[in-house]
Design a protein around this motif. Structure first.
Motif, PDB file in Angstrom:
ATOM      1  N   LEU A  87      48.451  28.683 173.079  1.00  0.00           N
ATOM      2  CA  LEU A  87      47.892  27.351 172.845  1.00  0.00           C
ATOM      3  C   LEU A  87      47.216  26.810 174.104  1.00  0.00           C
ATOM      4  O   LEU A  87      46.184  26.126 174.015  1.00  0.00           O
ATOM      5  N   ASP A  91      43.359  25.776 174.289  1.00  0.00           N
ATOM      6  CA  ASP A  91      43.007  24.437 174.762  1.00  0.00           C
ATOM      7  C   ASP A  91      41.970  24.506 175.879  1.00  0.00           C
ATOM      8  O   ASP A  91      40.974  23.762 175.863  1.00  0.00           O
ATOM      9  N   SER A  95      38.141  23.133 175.533  1.00  0.00           N
ATOM     10  CA  SER A  95      37.674  22.057 176.428  1.00  0.00           C
ATOM     11  C   SER A  95      36.439  22.489 177.195  1.00  0.00           C
ATOM     12  O   SER A  95      35.514  21.694 177.403  1.00  0.00           O
TER      13      SER A  95
END
Length: 103
Positions: A87, A91, A95
């Motif tokens: 995760l 992420d 981003s």
């Protein structure tokens, strides 16, 4: 024909009830008897009965030994780290992608 408050029953509903297995009616009678008995119990009797049933069910449980518990705990901790790393990677990637699109 209704007599003394009895409901009227058509011939088709009588015929369909006769085609049902007898176990259906036995279960209905049993459930009704249990409901009547449980309705007569007060709150403390119901609580005591519940606790007796919980104790009986807990006697049936097969509890894991120390080695099995440690092994399962180890597997869960490893899986938590793997999922957290995945995760985190997703992420960071998303981003960076958003920064490229908005910049």
């Amino acid at each position: 024909m209704a007599v003394d408050g009895d409901a009227q029953v058509s011939n088709s509903s009588v015929a369909s009830a006769q085609s049902l297995p007898k176990s259906v009616f036995k279960n209905v009678k049993t459930m009704t008897a249990q409901t009547v008995v449980e309705g007569d119990l007060n709150l403390f009797q119901k609580a005591a009965q519940f606790l007796r049933e919980v104790q009986a069910e807990l006697r049936k449980v097969t509890w894991p030994n120390r080695k099995q518990t440690a092994g399962s705990t180890f597997v869960v901790i490893i899986m938590v780290f793997i999922v957290a790393a995945f995760l985190g990677l997703v992420d960071i990637t998303l981003s960076k992608l958003v920064q490229l699109v908005l910049a």
